[in-house]
Motif scaffolding. Structure first.
Motif, PDB file in Angstrom:
ATOM      1  N   GLU A  74       0.819  -1.111   0.036  1.00 31.00           N
ATOM      2  CA  GLU A  74       0.001   0.114  -0.064  1.00 31.00           C
ATOM      3  C   GLU A  74       0.931   1.127   0.108  1.00 31.00           C
ATOM      4  O   GLU A  74       2.078   1.107   0.200  1.00 31.00           O
ATOM      5  CB  GLU A  74      -1.044   0.041   1.310  1.00 31.00           C
ATOM      6  CG  GLU A  74      -1.829  -1.175   1.614  1.00 31.00           C
ATOM      7  CD  GLU A  74      -3.096  -1.186   0.419  1.00 31.00           C
ATOM      8  OE1 GLU A  74      -3.378  -0.200  -0.262  1.00 31.00           O
ATOM      9  OE2 GLU A  74      -3.117  -2.158  -0.148  1.00 31.00           O
ATOM     10  N   ARG A  75       0.195   2.412  -0.493  1.00 31.03           N
ATOM     11  CA  ARG A  75       1.099   3.600  -0.432  1.00 31.03           C
ATOM     12  C   ARG A  75       1.621   4.056   0.665  1.00 31.03           C
ATOM     13  O   ARG A  75       2.823   4.213   0.946  1.00 31.03           O
ATOM     14  CB  ARG A  75       0.039   4.855  -0.999  1.00 31.03           C
ATOM     15  CG  ARG A  75       0.854   6.049  -1.039  1.00 31.03           C
ATOM     16  CD  ARG A  75      -0.197   7.265  -1.500  1.00 31.03           C
ATOM     17  NE  ARG A  75       0.559   8.493  -1.267  1.00 31.03           N
ATOM     18  CZ  ARG A  75       0.372   9.228  -2.287  1.00 31.03           C
ATOM     19  NH1 ARG A  75      -0.820   9.230  -3.114  1.00 31.03           N
ATOM     20  NH2 ARG A  75       0.967  10.520  -2.161  1.00 31.03           N
ATOM     21  N   ASP A  76       0.726   3.929   1.840  1.00 28.79           N
ATOM     22  CA  ASP A  76       1.463   4.286   3.388  1.00 28.79           C
ATOM     23  C   ASP A  76       2.719   3.315   3.727  1.00 28.79           C
ATOM     24  O   ASP A  76       3.695   3.822   4.365  1.00 28.79           O
ATOM     25  CB  ASP A  76       0.336   4.053   4.244  1.00 28.79           C
ATOM     26  CG  ASP A  76      -0.830   5.281   4.149  1.00 28.79           C
ATOM     27  OD1 ASP A  76      -0.448   6.323   3.530  1.00 28.79           O
ATOM     28  OD2 ASP A  76      -1.722   4.938   4.459  1.00 28.79           O
ATOM     29  N   ALA A  77       2.668   2.091   3.478  1.00 29.14           N
ATOM     30  CA  ALA A  77       3.686   1.078   3.610  1.00 29.14           C
ATOM     31  C   ALA A  77       4.992   1.588   2.610  1.00 29.14           C
ATOM     32  O   ALA A  77       5.817   1.438   3.371  1.00 29.14           O
ATOM     33  CB  ALA A  77       3.258  -0.127   3.305  1.00 29.14           C
ATOM     34  N   LEU A  78       4.638   1.899   1.586  1.00 32.46           N
ATOM     35  CA  LEU A  78       5.722   2.546   0.712  1.00 32.46           C
ATOM     36  C   LEU A  78       6.429   3.658   1.386  1.00 32.46           C
ATOM     37  O   LEU A  78       7.695   3.762   1.450  1.00 32.46           O
ATOM     38  CB  LEU A  78       5.451   2.719  -0.549  1.00 32.46           C
ATOM     39  CG  LEU A  78       5.147   1.493  -1.473  1.00 32.46           C
ATOM     40  CD1 LEU A  78       4.723   2.080  -2.765  1.00 32.46           C
ATOM     41  CD2 LEU A  78       6.422   0.872  -1.958  1.00 32.46           C
ATOM     42  N   GLU A  79       5.677   4.584   1.828  1.00 34.06           N
ATOM     43  CA  GLU A  79       6.200   5.922   2.539  1.00 34.06           C
ATOM     44  C   GLU A  79       7.194   5.528   3.707  1.00 34.06           C
ATOM     45  O   GLU A  79       8.051   5.810   3.775  1.00 34.06           O
ATOM     46  CB  GLU A  79       4.907   6.873   2.973  1.00 34.06           C
ATOM     47  CG  GLU A  79       4.095   7.291   1.765  1.00 34.06           C
ATOM     48  CD  GLU A  79       4.509   8.429   0.968  1.00 34.06           C
ATOM     49  OE1 GLU A  79       5.830   8.893   1.533  1.00 34.06           O
ATOM     50  OE2 GLU A  79       4.241   8.803   0.122  1.00 34.06           O
ATOM     51  N   ASP A  80       6.507   4.470   4.609  1.00 33.86           N
ATOM     52  CA  ASP A  80       7.128   4.385   5.790  1.00 33.86           C
ATOM     53  C   ASP A  80       8.659   3.393   5.369  1.00 33.86           C
ATOM     54  O   ASP A  80       9.522   3.642   6.053  1.00 33.86           O
ATOM     55  CB  ASP A  80       6.295   3.541   6.683  1.00 33.86           C
ATOM     56  CG  ASP A  80       5.156   4.148   7.197  1.00 33.86           C
ATOM     57  OD1 ASP A  80       5.221   5.644   7.208  1.00 33.86           O
ATOM     58  OD2 ASP A  80       4.104   3.560   7.782  1.00 33.86           O
ATOM     59  N   ALA A  81       8.451   2.612   4.465  1.00 33.48           N
ATOM     60  CA  ALA A  81       9.768   1.537   4.276  1.00 33.48           C
ATOM     61  C   ALA A  81      10.585   2.180   3.363  1.00 33.48           C
ATOM     62  O   ALA A  81      11.715   1.918   3.523  1.00 33.48           O
ATOM     63  CB  ALA A  81       8.970   0.376   3.589  1.00 33.48           C
ATOM     64  N   PHE A  82      10.392   3.053   2.469  1.00 36.58           N
ATOM     65  CA  PHE A  82      11.249   3.546   1.426  1.00 36.58           C
ATOM     66  C   PHE A  82      11.338   5.057   1.238  1.00 36.58           C
ATOM     67  O   PHE A  82      12.556   5.498   1.167  1.00 36.58           O
ATOM     68  CB  PHE A  82      10.951   2.931   0.094  1.00 36.58           C
ATOM     69  CG  PHE A  82      10.781   1.360  -0.004  1.00 36.58           C
ATOM     70  CD1 PHE A  82      12.094   0.676   0.443  1.00 36.58           C
ATOM     71  CD2 PHE A  82       9.521   0.548  -0.087  1.00 36.58           C
ATOM     72  CE1 PHE A  82      11.818  -0.646   0.235  1.00 36.58           C
ATOM     73  CE2 PHE A  82       9.508  -0.487  -0.047  1.00 36.58           C
ATOM     74  CZ  PHE A  82      10.581  -1.290   0.040  1.00 36.58           C
ATOM     75  N   PHE A  83      10.314   5.811   1.223  1.00 36.34           N
ATOM     76  CA  PHE A  83      10.308   7.059   0.804  1.00 36.34           C
ATOM     77  C   PHE A  83      11.019   8.151   1.749  1.00 36.34           C
ATOM     78  O   PHE A  83      11.333   9.166   1.358  1.00 36.34           O
ATOM     79  CB  PHE A  83       8.980   7.516   0.319  1.00 36.34           C
ATOM     80  CG  PHE A  83       8.515   6.898  -0.825  1.00 36.34           C
ATOM     81  CD1 PHE A  83       9.167   6.259  -1.687  1.00 36.34           C
ATOM     82  CD2 PHE A  83       6.950   6.645  -1.056  1.00 36.34           C
ATOM     83  CE1 PHE A  83       8.686   5.683  -2.703  1.00 36.34           C
ATOM     84  CE2 PHE A  83       6.613   6.060  -2.103  1.00 36.34           C
ATOM     85  CZ  PHE A  83       7.543   5.474  -3.102  1.00 36.34           C
ATOM     86  N   THR A  84      11.322   7.729   2.949  1.00 34.06           N
ATOM     87  CA  THR A  84      12.024   8.419   4.352  1.00 34.06           C
ATOM     88  C   THR A  84      13.509   8.107   3.893  1.00 34.06           C
ATOM     89  O   THR A  84      14.227   8.983   4.317  1.00 34.06           O
ATOM     90  CB  THR A  84      11.627   7.954   5.596  1.00 34.06           C
ATOM     91  OG1 THR A  84      11.606   6.826   5.545  1.00 34.06           O
ATOM     92  CG2 THR A  84       9.910   8.467   5.586  1.00 34.06           C
TER      93      THR A  84
END
Length: 93
Positions: free
Chosen positions: A47-57
């Motif tokens: 999910e988008r939120d999981a991507l944000e937490d796992a990668f985009f930071t």
């Protein structure tokens, strides 16, 4: 004795079309220059939120984020995909 063998082949055209589409999509995806959140979510089954937490930071990923003005975010595919794969393989338990 004359025996004649008869072979009947039935082709599932829908299955062939689906497999062709899958291969075609993978081929096209491999040549993309930019990827979106939606594409990365599909690629990594997240999910988008999981991507944000796992990668985009991650600063390595942020380095390759592109945006025109305040518009949609894009990432340089050939740079971020290997980094994301590395994060999954070496930094996750």
């Amino acid at each position: 004795m004359n025996a004649i063998a008869q072979v009947v082949v039935k082709v599932d055209n829908e299955a062939l079309d689906a497999k062709y589409d899958e291969i075609f999509e993978k081929h096209i995806a491999a040549r993309k220059k930019l990827v979106t959140v939606k594409q990365l979510a599909a690629m990594y089954s997240m999910e988008r939120d999981a991507l944000e937490d796992a990668f985009f930071t991650d600063p390595r990923i942020k380095l390759y984020e592109r945006r025109r003005g305040k518009g949609k975010r894009y990432w340089i595919a050939e740079k971020v995909i290997p980094i994301m794969d590395e994060i999954i393989e070496y930094e996750w338990n």
